[in-house]
Write a protein that holds these residues in place. Structure first.
Motif, PDB file in Angstrom:
ATOM      1  N   GLY A 159       0.810  -1.212   0.000  1.00  0.00           N
ATOM      2  CA  GLY A 159       0.000   0.000   0.000  1.00  0.00           C
ATOM      3  C   GLY A 159       0.838   1.254   0.000  1.00  0.00           C
ATOM      4  N   PHE A 160       2.189   1.110  -0.019  1.00  0.00           N
ATOM      5  CA  PHE A 160       3.095   2.254  -0.030  1.00  0.00           C
ATOM      6  C   PHE A 160       3.576   2.575  -1.436  1.00  0.00           C
ATOM      7  CE2 PHE A 160       3.594   1.108   4.443  1.00  0.00           C
ATOM      8  CZ  PHE A 160       3.609   2.352   5.047  1.00  0.00           C
ATOM      9  N   GLU A 161       2.939   2.055  -2.453  1.00  0.00           N
ATOM     10  CA  GLU A 161       3.445   2.242  -3.809  1.00  0.00           C
ATOM     11  C   GLU A 161       3.490   3.712  -4.202  1.00  0.00           C
ATOM     12  OE1 GLU A 161       1.129   0.170  -2.972  1.00  0.00           O
ATOM     13  OE2 GLU A 161       2.072  -1.811  -3.239  1.00  0.00           O
ATOM     14  N   ASP A 162       2.488   4.514  -3.823  1.00  0.00           N
ATOM     15  CA  ASP A 162       2.410   5.921  -4.199  1.00  0.00           C
ATOM     16  C   ASP A 162       2.299   6.777  -2.949  1.00  0.00           C
ATOM     17  OD1 ASP A 162       2.422   5.270  -6.947  1.00  0.00           O
ATOM     18  OD2 ASP A 162       0.257   4.887  -6.879  1.00  0.00           O
ATOM     19  N   ALA A 163       2.851   8.005  -3.050  1.00  0.00           N
ATOM     20  CA  ALA A 163       2.715   8.951  -1.944  1.00  0.00           C
ATOM     21  C   ALA A 163       1.268   9.419  -1.857  1.00  0.00           C
ATOM     22  CB  ALA A 163       3.649  10.132  -2.152  1.00  0.00           C
ATOM     23  N   VAL A 164       0.882   9.829  -0.667  1.00  0.00           N
ATOM     24  CA  VAL A 164      -0.498  10.238  -0.401  1.00  0.00           C
ATOM     25  C   VAL A 164      -0.517  11.741  -0.158  1.00  0.00           C
ATOM     26  CG1 VAL A 164      -2.541   9.816   1.002  1.00  0.00           C
ATOM     27  CG2 VAL A 164      -0.845   7.998   0.681  1.00  0.00           C
ATOM     28  N   GLN A 165      -1.483  12.426  -0.758  1.00  0.00           N
ATOM     29  CA  GLN A 165      -1.600  13.857  -0.548  1.00  0.00           C
ATOM     30  C   GLN A 165      -2.178  14.149   0.837  1.00  0.00           C
ATOM     31  OE1 GLN A 165      -3.412  16.253  -3.508  1.00  0.00           O
ATOM     32  NE2 GLN A 165      -2.130  15.514  -5.172  1.00  0.00           N
ATOM     33  N   GLU A 166      -1.877  15.343   1.302  1.00  0.00           N
ATOM     34  CA  GLU A 166      -2.347  15.762   2.628  1.00  0.00           C
ATOM     35  C   GLU A 166      -3.865  15.689   2.712  1.00  0.00           C
ATOM     36  OE1 GLU A 166      -1.667  19.602   5.616  1.00  0.00           O
ATOM     37  OE2 GLU A 166      -1.231  19.732   3.476  1.00  0.00           O
ATOM     38  N   ASP A 167      -4.346  15.212   3.877  1.00  0.00           N
ATOM     39  CA  ASP A 167      -5.783  15.025   4.171  1.00  0.00           C
ATOM     40  C   ASP A 167      -6.394  13.891   3.344  1.00  0.00           C
ATOM     41  OD1 ASP A 167      -5.669  17.133   5.976  1.00  0.00           O
ATOM     42  OD2 ASP A 167      -6.149  18.604   4.430  1.00  0.00           O
ATOM     43  N   GLY A 168      -5.572  13.098   2.684  1.00  0.00           N
ATOM     44  CA  GLY A 168      -6.077  11.939   1.953  1.00  0.00           C
ATOM     45  C   GLY A 168      -6.055  10.685   2.823  1.00  0.00           C
ATOM     46  N   LYS A 169      -6.588   9.593   2.263  1.00  0.00           N
ATOM     47  CA  LYS A 169      -6.658   8.323   2.976  1.00  0.00           C
ATOM     48  C   LYS A 169      -5.763   7.303   2.290  1.00  0.00           C
ATOM     49  CE  LYS A 169     -11.272   8.687   5.045  1.00  0.00           C
ATOM     50  NZ  LYS A 169     -12.593   8.018   5.209  1.00  0.00           N
ATOM     51  N   VAL A 170      -5.195   6.440   3.109  1.00  0.00           N
ATOM     52  CA  VAL A 170      -4.350   5.373   2.605  1.00  0.00           C
ATOM     53  C   VAL A 170      -4.717   4.089   3.341  1.00  0.00           C
ATOM     54  CG1 VAL A 170      -2.517   5.930   4.277  1.00  0.00           C
ATOM     55  CG2 VAL A 170      -1.980   4.621   2.237  1.00  0.00           C
ATOM     56  N   THR A 171      -4.755   2.976   2.593  1.00  0.00           N
ATOM     57  CA  THR A 171      -5.059   1.669   3.165  1.00  0.00           C
ATOM     58  C   THR A 171      -3.824   0.781   3.031  1.00  0.00           C
ATOM     59  OG1 THR A 171      -7.409   1.856   2.616  1.00  0.00           O
ATOM     60  CG2 THR A 171      -6.541  -0.351   3.050  1.00  0.00           C
ATOM     61  N   LEU A 172      -3.343   0.286   4.148  1.00  0.00           N
ATOM     62  CA  LEU A 172      -2.155  -0.551   4.204  1.00  0.00           C
ATOM     63  C   LEU A 172      -2.563  -1.973   4.586  1.00  0.00           C
ATOM     64  CD1 LEU A 172       0.177   1.895   6.172  1.00  0.00           C
ATOM     65  CD2 LEU A 172      -0.121   1.693   3.700  1.00  0.00           C
ATOM     66  N   THR A 173      -1.843  -2.938   4.015  1.00  0.00           N
ATOM     67  CA  THR A 173      -2.131  -4.349   4.274  1.00  0.00           C
ATOM     68  C   THR A 173      -0.864  -5.033   4.780  1.00  0.00           C
ATOM     69  OG1 THR A 173      -3.786  -4.365   2.505  1.00  0.00           O
ATOM     70  CG2 THR A 173      -2.968  -6.498   3.266  1.00  0.00           C
ATOM     71  N   CYS A 174      -1.027  -5.836   5.851  1.00  0.00           N
ATOM     72  CA  CYS A 174       0.081  -6.586   6.444  1.00  0.00           C
ATOM     73  C   CYS A 174      -0.259  -8.072   6.373  1.00  0.00           C
ATOM     74  CB  CYS A 174       0.307  -6.156   7.889  1.00  0.00           C
ATOM     75  SG  CYS A 174       1.643  -7.053   8.719  1.00  0.00           S
ATOM     76  N   THR A 175       0.712  -8.898   5.910  1.00  0.00           N
ATOM     77  CA  THR A 175       0.485 -10.335   5.728  1.00  0.00           C
ATOM     78  C   THR A 175       1.651 -11.114   6.318  1.00  0.00           C
ATOM     79  OG1 THR A 175      -0.714  -9.900   3.673  1.00  0.00           O
ATOM     80  CG2 THR A 175       0.032 -12.150   4.050  1.00  0.00           C
ATOM     81  N   SER A 176       1.326 -12.198   7.041  1.00  0.00           N
ATOM     82  CA  SER A 176       2.328 -13.108   7.602  1.00  0.00           C
ATOM     83  C   SER A 176       1.812 -14.538   7.437  1.00  0.00           C
ATOM     84  CB  SER A 176       2.579 -12.799   9.083  1.00  0.00           C
ATOM     85  OG  SER A 176       3.484 -13.736   9.638  1.00  0.00           O
ATOM     86  N   SER A 177       2.681 -15.437   6.968  1.00  0.00           N
ATOM     87  CA  SER A 177       2.277 -16.823   6.728  1.00  0.00           C
ATOM     88  C   SER A 177       3.220 -17.782   7.442  1.00  0.00           C
ATOM     89  CB  SER A 177       2.274 -17.129   5.226  1.00  0.00           C
ATOM     90  OG  SER A 177       3.574 -16.943   4.694  1.00  0.00           O
ATOM     91  N   GLY A 178       2.762 -19.047   7.595  1.00  0.00           N
ATOM     92  CA  GLY A 178       3.576 -20.094   8.197  1.00  0.00           C
ATOM     93  C   GLY A 178       3.392 -20.257   9.684  1.00  0.00           C
TER      94      GLY A 178
END
Length: 522
Positions: A131-150
């Motif tokens: 979810g960090f591929e592009d910078a986010v403008q001020e007052d915008g929203k960003v969705t991040l995803t965390c994954t762990s397996s095993g």
């Protein structure tokens, strides 16, 4: 006693404890938990033994050890201890397939057994944030995803911004195909501000197989925002006629690259030049006063700020020049006790001379120079001139760059007799200032220099005379030491002889080592 309070495993353990307490031949074991890749230790013991052997079997009921004898060829399994009442083995490099129940048996009549459950934990992998591929403008929203397996059992994920824990959505657990492990996913949605720029967003895994925080991934958050602008002047006290600049400093993401300068209520001065973030003035002028604005643009937004420029007069403050000290000089005993030059030169007075008949040394004094030395309309102070004596300019000693007019130096004259009280006494004269510097006259400066030259010449002559006398004394002593009396053989023995004939006979008899010669007369 309510049995519903215990789980199945606790009930089985409690039953085995009761049986072993009543039956001394009943083996006793303990459940173990180990992470993948670790080492597990299995222990089986009895209170009494009737010469029967203890045996460990794996989850497939394959015999691992029968007493001291290895039954299964697996180098991961090693014997630790084997006695009549105890059997201990270890399993190294534990894998997920080693999870299950292990059986300890003793072959009595009847055969008695005990089971130990080995739980193998699947170690979760390092979490991955997307979810960090592009910078986010001020007052915008960003969705991040965390994954762990095993992980086994499923791990738990936690979100952090710097040291602050953030609430995320509930974890999503999925089982992995062909493996008894799980993949866990968590999401985080943020409304970002410019303060979140470069903030560290972290995702940490919580699992019993690892210490807390051992599996953690961090990544900075990039937020785009318009610049905040400030103007920094080169100096807090700009002066007329000096070079000067204003610098426009913009703080934004990205950094601003375009700057526009303007002055309120009119255009920029003719000598002001725009140089990107700088506004340069080649020579400040009172006409440059005003309010200057700077606009900075970084493509996201525009920030502006204003600054008031007030040019100071070059002569607004006093000219600060370091004080200097008058050199010592001799004055004539006929000088007056003290003479004030004029009201405009207050504080510039000569100290009174002593009453001795010899020349008096003027003590050093400090003359502060300030803006009062600048040209003024008042008449310069004057004193009666002393044409009989040469003058020495103090300004020539303090300021070597000022070239004095050439003049001849007359011979030293004896001091004049004291003048009557009605006439003004001879004093060091004060000449009107030259380029802002007063010139003082010392009537004995040249005579003092001449006296010093005579003293040096006299000292050199005395040294030469002393050296010549020393050489004469040394030469005389040398000549005296080499002067003496030389006696012949005929004179030897003449000191004690009464007459010449006896002296000759004694002299001839005094020769040692020489044969006597005798003459006979026939």
């Amino acid at each position: 006693m309510d049995l519903d309070m215990f789980s199945n495993q606790e009930l089985i353990g409690l039953l085995l404890f009761v049986i072993s307490y009543e039956d001394p031949f009943q083996p006793v074991t303990q459940d173990e938990t180990v992470a993948v890749g670790g080492v597990v230790t299995l222990t089986c013991s009895v209170k009494e033994n009737d010469n029967s052997s203890l045996q460990w079997s794996n989850t497939a009921q394959q015999t691992l050890y029968f007493g001291e004898k290895r039954a299964l060829r697996d180098n991961r399994i090693q014997l630790v201890k084997s006695t009549a009442t105890e059997l201990i083995i270890t399993i190294a490099d534990v894998q997920l397939s080693d999870d299950g129940e292990y059986t300890c048996s003793i072959f009595t009549m009847p055969v008695r057994t005990a089971r130990a459950t080995v739980t193998v934990l699947g170690v979760p992998g390092k979490p991955v944030i997307t979810g960090f591929e592009d910078a986010v403008q001020e007052d915008g929203k960003v969705t991040l995803t965390c994954t762990s397996s095993g992980s086994k059992p499923p791990a738990k994920l936690h979100w952090y911004r710097d040291e602050e824990e953030l609430p995320g959505r509930p974890d999503v657990v999925e089982s992995n195909p062909d493996e008894p492990t799980y993949t866990v996913t968590s999401e985080l949605t943020l409304t970002v501000t410019r303060n979140d720029n470069n903030a560290m967003i972290a995702c940490a895994v919580d699992h019993p197989s690892i210490a807390n925080g051992d599996k953690k991934t961090e990544q900075p958050l990039s937020v785009l925002f318009s610049p905040s602008v400030s103007i920094q002047p080169e100096s807090d006290l700009p002066r007329e006629g000096e070079k000067f600049y204003l610098q426009c400093v913009g703080n934004g993401n990205p950094e601003p690259t375009a700057f526009v300068w303007q002055r309120k209520d009119g255009g920029l001065p003719p000598l002001a030049k725009e140089d990107g973030a700088f506004l340069r003035f080649e020579s400040l002028n009172k006409s440059d006063n005003g309010i200057y604005e700077c606009q900075a643009d970084n493509g996201i937004g525009v920030g502006d700020v204003s600054h008031t420029l007030l040019v100071q007069d070059q002569g607004d403050s006093d000219l600060l020049i370091p004080t200097f000290t008058l050199p010592s000089s001799s004055v004539s005993p006929t000088s007056p006790p003290q003479t004030s030059l004029s009201p405009s030169t207050e504080g510039e007075t000569l100290p009174p001379p002593s009453s001795s008949s010899s020349s008096t040394t003027v003590p050093t004094s400090t003359l502060p120079i300030s803006s009062t030395l600048l040209p003024s309309t008042s008449a310069p102070p004057t004193l009666p001139p002393s044409p009989e004596v040469p003058t020495t300019s103090l300004s020539n000693a303090l300021f070597p760059d000022l070239t004095p007019p050439s003049s001849s130096v007359p011979a030293r004259t004896p001091p004049s007799p004291p003048s009557p009280p009605s006439s003004p006494p001879a004093t060091p004269s004060s000449v009107p200032r030259l380029n802002g510097v007063y010139t003082f006259t010392d009537p004995t400066a040249m005579s003092t220099s001449s006296g010093v030259d005579h003293a040096v010449i006299g000292g050199v002559v005395a040294v030469i005379v002393f050296i010549m006398l020393c050489l004469l004394i040394v030469l005389g002593r040398y000549l005296i030491r080499h002067k003496g009396t030389y006696l012949t053989h005929e004179a030897k023995g003449s000191d004690d002889a009464p007459d010449a004939d006896t002296a000759i006979i004694n002299a001839e008899g005094g020769h040692s080592g020489v044969d006597d010669k005798k003459e006979y007369f026939i």
